[in-house]
Design a protein around this motif. Structure first.
Motif, PDB file in Angstrom:
ATOM      1  N   VAL A  29       0.871  -1.500  -0.190  1.00  0.00           N
ATOM      2  CA  VAL A  29       0.142  -0.107  -0.222  1.00  0.00           C
ATOM      3  C   VAL A  29       0.775   1.310   0.016  1.00  0.00           C
ATOM      4  N   LEU A  30       1.846   1.230   0.993  1.00  0.00           N
ATOM      5  CA  LEU A  30       2.827   2.598   0.850  1.00  0.00           C
ATOM      6  C   LEU A  30       3.745   2.682  -0.224  1.00  0.00           C
ATOM      7  N   GLU A  31       4.082   1.631  -1.024  1.00  0.00           N
ATOM      8  CA  GLU A  31       4.872   1.863  -2.330  1.00  0.00           C
ATOM      9  C   GLU A  31       3.812   2.380  -3.329  1.00  0.00           C
ATOM     10  N   ASN A  32       2.469   2.018  -3.278  1.00  0.00           N
ATOM     11  CA  ASN A  32       1.632   2.369  -4.187  1.00  0.00           C
ATOM     12  C   ASN A  32       0.390   3.327  -3.948  1.00  0.00           C
ATOM     13  N   LEU A  33       0.826   4.210  -2.777  1.00  0.00           N
ATOM     14  CA  LEU A  33      -0.284   5.108  -2.186  1.00  0.00           C
ATOM     15  C   LEU A  33      -0.722   6.084  -3.115  1.00  0.00           C
ATOM     16  N   ALA A  34       0.167   6.787  -4.024  1.00  0.00           N
ATOM     17  CA  ALA A  34      -0.393   7.860  -4.720  1.00  0.00           C
ATOM     18  C   ALA A  34      -1.212   7.184  -5.823  1.00  0.00           C
ATOM     19  N   PHE A  35      -0.889   6.090  -6.381  1.00  0.00           N
ATOM     20  CA  PHE A  35      -1.876   5.406  -7.411  1.00  0.00           C
ATOM     21  C   PHE A  35      -3.324   5.114  -6.471  1.00  0.00           C
ATOM     22  N   ILE A  36      -3.099   4.471  -5.561  1.00  0.00           N
ATOM     23  CA  ILE A  36      -4.347   3.925  -4.825  1.00  0.00           C
ATOM     24  C   ILE A  36      -5.141   5.155  -4.389  1.00  0.00           C
ATOM     25  N   TYR A  77      -5.271  -2.259  -3.048  1.00  0.00           N
ATOM     26  CA  TYR A  77      -3.591  -2.860  -3.272  1.00  0.00           C
ATOM     27  C   TYR A  77      -3.783  -4.448  -3.547  1.00  0.00           C
ATOM     28  N   GLU A  78      -4.746  -5.167  -2.937  1.00  0.00           N
ATOM     29  CA  GLU A  78      -4.986  -6.564  -3.428  1.00  0.00           C
ATOM     30  C   GLU A  78      -5.640  -6.666  -4.641  1.00  0.00           C
ATOM     31  N   VAL A  79      -6.557  -6.031  -5.165  1.00  0.00           N
ATOM     32  CA  VAL A  79      -7.199  -6.047  -6.302  1.00  0.00           C
ATOM     33  C   VAL A  79      -6.256  -5.694  -7.522  1.00  0.00           C
ATOM     34  N   PHE A  80      -5.375  -4.790  -7.419  1.00  0.00           N
ATOM     35  CA  PHE A  80      -4.480  -4.459  -8.609  1.00  0.00           C
ATOM     36  C   PHE A  80      -3.180  -5.095  -8.580  1.00  0.00           C
ATOM     37  N   PHE A  81      -2.822  -5.511  -7.272  1.00  0.00           N
ATOM     38  CA  PHE A  81      -1.459  -5.914  -7.071  1.00  0.00           C
ATOM     39  C   PHE A  81      -1.329  -7.302  -6.596  1.00  0.00           C
ATOM     40  N   CYS A  82      -2.286  -8.062  -6.492  1.00  0.00           N
ATOM     41  CA  CYS A  82      -2.383  -9.408  -5.681  1.00  0.00           C
ATOM     42  C   CYS A  82      -3.038 -10.533  -6.729  1.00  0.00           C
ATOM     43  N   ASP A  83      -2.353 -10.989  -7.592  1.00  0.00           N
ATOM     44  CA  ASP A  83      -3.276 -11.720  -8.738  1.00  0.00           C
ATOM     45  C   ASP A  83      -3.932 -12.888  -7.904  1.00  0.00           C
ATOM     46  N   ASN A  84      -3.248 -13.281  -6.858  1.00  0.00           N
ATOM     47  CA  ASN A  84      -3.715 -14.669  -6.352  1.00  0.00           C
ATOM     48  C   ASN A  84      -4.784 -14.520  -5.472  1.00  0.00           C
ATOM     49  N   ILE A  85      -5.419 -13.210  -5.335  1.00  0.00           N
ATOM     50  CA  ILE A  85      -6.570 -12.950  -4.387  1.00  0.00           C
ATOM     51  C   ILE A  85      -7.576 -12.456  -5.209  1.00  0.00           C
ATOM     52  N   PRO A  86      -8.963 -13.279  -5.672  1.00  0.00           N
ATOM     53  CA  PRO A  86      -9.859 -12.698  -6.285  1.00  0.00           C
ATOM     54  C   PRO A  86     -10.586 -11.500  -5.720  1.00  0.00           C
ATOM     55  N   ASN A  87     -10.842 -10.669  -6.635  1.00  0.00           N
ATOM     56  CA  ASN A  87     -11.404  -9.377  -6.490  1.00  0.00           C
ATOM     57  C   ASN A  87     -12.530  -9.506  -5.225  1.00  0.00           C
ATOM     58  N   ASN A  88     -13.331 -10.362  -5.596  1.00  0.00           N
ATOM     59  CA  ASN A  88     -14.601 -10.272  -4.657  1.00  0.00           C
ATOM     60  C   ASN A  88     -14.390 -10.907  -3.321  1.00  0.00           C
ATOM     61  N   VAL A  89     -13.261 -11.570  -3.239  1.00  0.00           N
ATOM     62  CA  VAL A  89     -12.686 -11.908  -1.809  1.00  0.00           C
ATOM     63  C   VAL A  89     -12.185 -10.740  -1.159  1.00  0.00           C
ATOM     64  N   SER A  90     -11.341  -9.664  -1.996  1.00  0.00           N
ATOM     65  CA  SER A  90     -10.774  -8.653  -1.271  1.00  0.00           C
ATOM     66  C   SER A  90     -11.784  -7.495  -1.028  1.00  0.00           C
ATOM     67  N   VAL A  91     -13.113  -7.309  -1.833  1.00  0.00           N
ATOM     68  CA  VAL A  91     -13.735  -6.562  -1.476  1.00  0.00           C
ATOM     69  C   VAL A  91     -14.808  -7.258  -0.354  1.00  0.00           C
ATOM     70  N   TYR A 139      -9.623   2.050 -14.215  1.00  0.00           N
ATOM     71  CA  TYR A 139      -8.812   2.509 -13.226  1.00  0.00           C
ATOM     72  C   TYR A 139      -7.348   1.633 -13.184  1.00  0.00           C
ATOM     73  N   SER A 140      -6.955   1.070 -14.148  1.00  0.00           N
ATOM     74  CA  SER A 140      -5.715   0.461 -14.113  1.00  0.00           C
ATOM     75  C   SER A 140      -4.408   1.411 -13.964  1.00  0.00           C
ATOM     76  N   PRO A 141      -3.304   0.763 -13.368  1.00  0.00           N
ATOM     77  CA  PRO A 141      -2.156   1.429 -13.094  1.00  0.00           C
ATOM     78  C   PRO A 141      -1.846   2.198 -14.238  1.00  0.00           C
ATOM     79  N   GLU A 142      -1.968   1.586 -15.502  1.00  0.00           N
ATOM     80  CA  GLU A 142      -1.572   2.308 -16.872  1.00  0.00           C
ATOM     81  C   GLU A 142      -2.394   3.390 -17.013  1.00  0.00           C
TER      82      GLU A 142
END
Length: 142
Positions: A52-59, A88-102, A135-138
């Motif tokens: 989160v801290l490394e990607n805070l500006a994007f998030i 952070y989980e949604v955009f950077f943790c591919d092994n966690i389904p989005n619905n689980v993060s939400v 909302y992708s990082p790109e």
């Protein structure tokens, strides 16, 4: 320690960093001293906090883009940090389904947030998930 507990610990550390400017390592040490060392998921909690801290500006840009009528400063501090963890989980943790993060974010919001935190968090995160490519990082430049 379960992943839920790791998320809760990560939230508590991020809250200290966000509100008091604490060093994350010191915040983790303080949490360990106060509540006991984590057993099993300390790596996951650390990955969340430092990610989160490394990607805070994007998030934060994503949250601000979705919550047009709510500035980050107006949001409850707990809600803001829960959404940061989930995004952070949604955009950077591919092994966690989005619905689980939400779902995890909503449940943690019900525990640590106010009466309407779960609904607010679900609304913001739901909008991101519905239009995730927008909302992708790109596309969301920091």
């Amino acid at each position: 320690m379960s992943r839920r507990q790791a998320r809760e610990r990560a939230l508590q550390v991020l809250f200290q960093v966000d509100m008091g400017g604490a060093d994350p390592r010191e915040a983790f040490a303080q949490m360990d001293e106060e509540f006991g060392k984590m057993a099993g998921s300390e790596d996951f909690a650390g990955k969340l906090v430092y990610g989160v801290l490394e990607n805070l500006a994007f998030i934060d840009r994503v949250i601000a883009a979705v919550s047009k009528d709510w500035s980050l400063n107006r949001m409850a501090n707990v809600d803001r940090n829960i959404m940061r963890l989930a995004l952070y989980e949604v955009f950077f943790c591919d092994n966690i389904p989005n619905n689980v993060s939400v779902n995890e974010a909503v449940e943690v919001g019900k525990i640590f947030g106010g009466d309407d935190s779960g609904k607010f968090i679900n609304g913001i995160l739901g909008k991101v998930i519905e239009n995730i490519d927008e909302y992708s990082p790109e596309k969301v430049k920091t």
